[in-house]
Design a protein around this motif. Structure first.
Motif, short mmCIF file in Angstrom:
data_model
loop_
_atom_site.label_atom_id
_atom_site.label_comp_id
_atom_site.label_asym_id
_atom_site.label_seq_id
_atom_site.Cartn_x
_atom_site.Cartn_y
_atom_site.Cartn_z
N PRO A 45 0.80 -1.24 0.00
CA PRO A 45 0.00 0.00 0.00
C PRO A 45 0.82 1.28 0.00
N ASP A 46 2.04 1.24 0.58
CA ASP A 46 2.87 2.44 0.58
C ASP A 46 3.27 2.84 -0.84
N LYS A 47 3.23 1.85 -1.75
CA LYS A 47 3.56 2.11 -3.15
C LYS A 47 2.31 2.15 -4.04
N GLY A 48 1.14 1.97 -3.40
CA GLY A 48 -0.10 1.95 -4.17
C GLY A 48 -0.25 0.73 -5.04
N PHE A 49 0.39 -0.38 -4.65
CA PHE A 49 0.42 -1.57 -5.50
C PHE A 49 -0.45 -2.68 -4.93
N ILE A 50 -1.27 -3.28 -5.80
CA ILE A 50 -1.99 -4.51 -5.49
C ILE A 50 -1.89 -5.42 -6.70
N GLN A 51 -1.72 -6.70 -6.48
CA GLN A 51 -1.56 -7.68 -7.55
C GLN A 51 -2.63 -7.51 -8.63
N ALA A 52 -2.21 -7.45 -9.85
CA ALA A 52 -3.11 -7.14 -10.97
C ALA A 52 -4.23 -8.15 -11.11
N GLY A 53 -5.43 -7.64 -11.39
CA GLY A 53 -6.57 -8.48 -11.71
C GLY A 53 -7.32 -9.06 -10.53
N VAL A 54 -6.79 -8.90 -9.33
CA VAL A 54 -7.42 -9.54 -8.16
C VAL A 54 -8.78 -8.92 -7.85
N ILE A 55 -8.85 -7.60 -7.83
CA ILE A 55 -10.11 -6.92 -7.49
C ILE A 55 -11.24 -7.33 -8.41
N ASP A 56 -10.91 -7.64 -9.68
CA ASP A 56 -11.93 -8.04 -10.65
C ASP A 56 -12.55 -9.41 -10.34
N VAL A 62 -12.75 -6.63 2.54
CA VAL A 62 -12.80 -6.24 3.96
C VAL A 62 -11.46 -5.62 4.32
N ASN A 63 -11.50 -4.38 4.73
CA ASN A 63 -10.29 -3.60 4.99
C ASN A 63 -10.09 -3.45 6.50
N LEU A 64 -9.19 -4.27 7.06
CA LEU A 64 -8.94 -4.25 8.50
C LEU A 64 -7.54 -3.79 8.86
N ALA A 65 -6.73 -3.46 7.87
CA ALA A 65 -5.31 -3.19 8.11
C ALA A 65 -5.10 -1.88 8.88
N GLY A 66 -4.06 -1.87 9.68
CA GLY A 66 -3.68 -0.67 10.42
C GLY A 66 -2.75 -1.02 11.55
N ALA A 67 -1.75 -0.20 11.77
CA ALA A 67 -0.84 -0.41 12.90
C ALA A 67 -1.63 -0.38 14.20
N PRO A 68 -1.28 -1.21 15.18
CA PRO A 68 -2.07 -1.30 16.42
C PRO A 68 -1.99 -0.04 17.28
N THR A 69 -3.13 0.47 17.70
CA THR A 69 -3.16 1.65 18.58
C THR A 69 -2.67 1.31 19.98
N LYS A 76 5.65 10.88 17.87
CA LYS A 76 5.24 11.51 16.62
C LYS A 76 5.40 10.56 15.44
N LYS A 77 6.51 9.81 15.41
CA LYS A 77 6.76 8.88 14.32
C LYS A 77 5.70 7.79 14.28
N TYR A 78 5.35 7.25 15.47
CA TYR A 78 4.37 6.16 15.47
C TYR A 78 2.97 6.68 15.15
N LYS A 79 2.63 7.88 15.57
CA LYS A 79 1.34 8.45 15.21
C LYS A 79 1.23 8.59 13.69
N ASN A 80 2.32 8.97 13.05
CA ASN A 80 2.32 9.04 11.59
C ASN A 80 2.09 7.66 10.97
N GLU A 81 2.66 6.62 11.62
CA GLU A 81 2.47 5.26 11.12
C GLU A 81 1.02 4.82 11.30
N LEU A 82 0.40 5.19 12.44
CA LEU A 82 -1.00 4.85 12.67
C LEU A 82 -1.88 5.43 11.56
N VAL A 83 -1.55 6.64 11.14
CA VAL A 83 -2.32 7.29 10.07
C VAL A 83 -2.03 6.65 8.71
N SER A 84 -0.75 6.58 8.36
CA SER A 84 -0.40 6.12 7.02
C SER A 84 -0.80 4.66 6.78
N SER A 85 -0.69 3.82 7.81
CA SER A 85 -1.02 2.41 7.63
C SER A 85 -2.49 2.21 7.31
#
Length: 297
Positions: A45-56, A62-69, A76-85
């Motif tokens: 996701p950091d590169k905006g990449f997902i294996q081609a053709g899968v979504i089709d 179901v989107n559950l991903a995210g660094a654990p709160t 500050k660094k980890y808060k940025n990770e919580l957001v970006s993840s």
């Protein structure tokens, strides 16, 4: 049915995969490495990449991903990770859905009780609005990104997930067993909760029910305070719940995270979920605590 899951190796994702497979459907897991089998999908996701053709090829995402709160204290660094993840994963999935010629029928995207902030005794339904604080801002931004998908979008506002093994409560069980478990702060703050089994069951119910969309509180119907929850779990393990951790000590050790995660009050209603016909396996604290203690399924 094929269901694609981000965060499939986490607490909820693992239970969700188990339930998907138990009913004869296929669970596909997004992984940040080369796939090891046909049910793993390469995803960066950091590169905006997902294996081609899968979504089709999938019926639901179901989107559950995210660094654990719960990894505290927050810098500050980890808060940025919580957001970006959360935001990068959601954006990558939404972009893939919107670019698909045969998109999935539904995106079920994670959110959290934190969107409400600390609200005291206010009864919180899905129309109660955004609160204040870092987690509120994070959950709001997360939901807004998911809502850009051009398919049916369901936003699951997750609460304290009661599990025998993992999550916030799972980390407290050893303390309870050692006779040193107890509530936090005043113990009077409201805390919504749901069993791990019902969390995954609710997600599948919302996928299957084509009339559902928008936010849903994933919370059991019985309202409870932190003291109520700790007492119920301690009782299930035949232990006392007497050691209260003062709020000032938690703020000193955990900083901002203590207030937002443990000391704030969120009295959430399950009415919208119940109105869809969902039936809880563990609608009350006693049944949920027995499940946590391994006395029921």
């Amino acid at each position: 049915m094929k269901i694609l899951i981000s965060g499939a190796s986490g607490l909820v994702g693992t239970e969700l995969r188990k339930q998907i497979e138990a009913r004869g459907d296929v669970a596909l897991s997004l992984v940040r490495r080369k796939p090891r089998n046909e049910n793993e999908i390469e995803f960066y996701p950091d590169k905006g990449f997902i294996q081609a053709g899968v979504i089709d090829q999938v019926d639901a995402v179901v989107n559950l991903a995210g660094a654990p709160t719960g990894k505290v204290p927050w810098g500050k660094k980890y808060k940025n990770e919580l957001v970006s993840s959360r935001i990068n994963t959601t954006k990558t999935l939404v972009d893939a859905i919107n670019a698909s010629k045969t998109p999935p029928k539904v995106l079920v995207s994670g959110s959290a009780e934190g969107i409400y902030g600390d609200r005291g005794n206010e009864l919180l339904d899905e129309d109660s609005g955004k609160g204040e604080g870092f987690l509120s801002d994070l959950a709001f931004e997360w939901e807004e990104e998911a809502k850009k998908a051009k398919v049916r979008v369901v936003l699951i506002r997750t609460t304290l997930v009661m599990s025998p093994t993992g999550g916030a409560l799972g980390r407290l069980i050893p303390l309870i067993k050692a006779f040193i478990g107890g509530p936090f702060g005043s113990g009077k703050q409201w805390q919504a909760w749901i069993s791990l089994v019902d969390e995954a069951r609710a997600i599948l119910h919302l996928i299957d029910n084509e009339k559902t969309s928008g936010p849903y509180n994933l919370a059991a119907p019985q309202k409870a305070t932190i003291t109520d929850i700790m007492n119920a779990v301690a009782k299930a393990f035949k232990r006392p719940s007497w050691l209260r951790v003062p709020g000032w000590a938690m703020r000193l050790l955990l900083g901002e995270a203590a207030t937002e995660l443990l000391l704030g009050s969120k009295k959430m209603t399950a009415d919208k979920l119940l109105a869809t016909g969902f039936e809880f396996n563990h609608p009350d604290l006693e049944s949920a605590a027995n499940y946590v203690a391994g006395k029921s399924s």
